[in-house]
Design an enzyme around this catalytic site. Structure first.
Site, PDB file in Angstrom:
ATOM      1  N   HIS A   1      -3.787   6.953   3.215  1.00  0.00           N
ATOM      2  CA  HIS A   1      -3.979   5.537   2.565  1.00  0.00           C
ATOM      3  C   HIS A   1      -5.409   5.113   2.974  1.00  0.00           C
ATOM      4  CE1 HIS A   1      -4.215   1.383   1.806  1.00  0.00           C
ATOM      5  NE2 HIS A   1      -3.637   0.862   2.846  1.00  0.00           N
TER       6      HIS A   1
ATOM      7  N   CYS B   1       0.731  -1.116   0.120  1.00  0.00           N
ATOM      8  CA  CYS B   1       0.068  -0.001  -0.255  1.00  0.00           C
ATOM      9  C   CYS B   1       0.798   1.194   0.193  1.00  0.00           C
ATOM     10  CB  CYS B   1      -0.981  -0.069   1.117  1.00  0.00           C
ATOM     11  SG  CYS B   1      -1.944  -1.530   1.307  1.00  0.00           S
TER      12      CYS B   1
ATOM     13  N   ASN C   1      -9.944  -0.787   0.372  1.00  0.00           N
ATOM     14  CA  ASN C   1      -8.420  -0.677   0.319  1.00  0.00           C
ATOM     15  C   ASN C   1      -8.043  -1.241  -0.776  1.00  0.00           C
ATOM     16  OD1 ASN C   1      -5.661  -0.998   0.684  1.00  0.00           O
ATOM     17  ND2 ASN C   1      -5.761  -2.058   2.782  1.00  0.00           N
TER      18      ASN C   1
END
Length: 329
Positions: free
Chosen positions: A256, A116, A286
């Protein structure tokens, strides 16, 4: 010594697959509920790639839009970096596949794996090439098809992930603009907390790895949450210090998009009002390396950034890794 060139974003693009998987849909697949998912994660839906789509296809759509936004053609590119943990295949790299799809014959191309945090890692890498004059411009894409490595019988993980791609073209910008600082790091000792165990040289694909579901994401949610809350705060403080700024200087915060509680924790630590924070985890869940660029590009499309605004991006991911950057838009 040649003067370092200021480098910033000159084009943006994003793409998410058409299919939407809602929390209500997941209620039909596993034992969960919309209320449970929203209260703990903030996620309401996620986009899922079609069976015929791979990561390079998502990346291509975002790349075409970014190039158009920058007023450039693929032939103008010197470098292509694709940040991903779900490449089309082990090799050739997804970046090389994308280079061919785009017709960017003059561009170097490689994949970058930092989960990520990958997009920020990619920005830092490409910025170094351009600052020093090795290249003039680069295409950086965060793209992932996490649905392909998600176990939809595991209610603890299947609610969390989605597919998408975000892209930027970066190049020389006017003095005083562009990337002001980066803060990258890793904590490899925590690698076992978030992993996809099989399919590499340690555990090649076999009937055993398939039966043991080792080709799916494994995550120790509690420990990853604690790491995320800690590192989002420290990385933000460190990257602002490197840029000679304070939290009061932030005009837009692009974190994020993993979990609304993690984002809220960062907001509280930085004392940031919601209007200064990009939140789209509710729509996309996500998306790993695509998370930060999807949020950044969406903010740009919505006109939330004006020239001279100070934008802070920060993320964390498997590795464990983290990455943060301060950008003057």
């Amino acid at each position: 010594m040649n003067k370092l060139r200021p480098v910033g974003v000159i084009g943006t693009g994003k793409y998410v697959p058409e299919k939407i998987l809602t929390n209500k849909d997941l209620e039909e697949i596993v034992e969960t509920s919309d209320e449970w998912i929203v209260s703990r994660t903030g996620i309401q839906e996620r986009h899922i790639a079609a069976p015929e789509q791979a990561t390079s296809d998502l990346a291509y759509e975002a790349a075409v839009k970014a190039l158009e936004s920058a007023g450039m053609t693929a032939q103008d590119l010197d470098l292509i970096i694709v940040a991903t943990v779900t490449p089309d295949m082990a090799f050739p790299s997804t970046a090389c596949i994308l280079q061919d799809k785009l017709g960017a014959k003059g561009a170097a191309a490689f994949d970058l794996s930092a989960a990520c945090s990958g997009f920020v890692y990619g920005l830092a890498t490409a910025t170094s090439f351009i600052k020093t004059g090795i290249y003039n411009n680069a295409l950086i894409i965060g793209a992932d098809c996490l649905s392909r490595i998600t176990d939809y019988t595991d209610r603890n993980t299947c609610v969390l992930f989605g597919d998408g791609a975000g892209a930027v073209v970066i190049g020389e910008v006017p003095e005083g603009r562009g990337f002001q600082s980066f803060d990258l790091g890793a904590e490899g000792a925590g690698g076992t907390l978030l992993k996809l165990e099989a399919g590499g040289s340690r555990l090649p694909a076999s009937t055993d790895t398939l039966e043991n579901k080792q080709h799916y994401i494994y995550m120790n949610g509690r420990e990853v949450f604690k790491f995320a809350v800690r590192v989002m705060g420290t990385a933000t403080v460190d990257v602002l210090e490197k840029a000679g700024m304070s939290k009061d200087d932030i005009d837009l915060f692009v974190p994020h998009q993993a979990n609304i509680r993690i984002i809220q924790s960062a907001m509280q630590r930085l004392d940031l009002p919601e209007e200064k924070v990009v939140i789209n985890v509710n729509k996309y869940a996500n998306t790993s390396a695509a998370s930060i660029p999807l949020a950044l590009v969406e903010a740009a499309e919505e006109g939330r950034m004006k020239e001279g605004d100070r934008v802070l991006m920060v993320g964390f991911g498997g590795g464990l890794t983290w990455g943060a950057s301060v950008l003057i838009w």
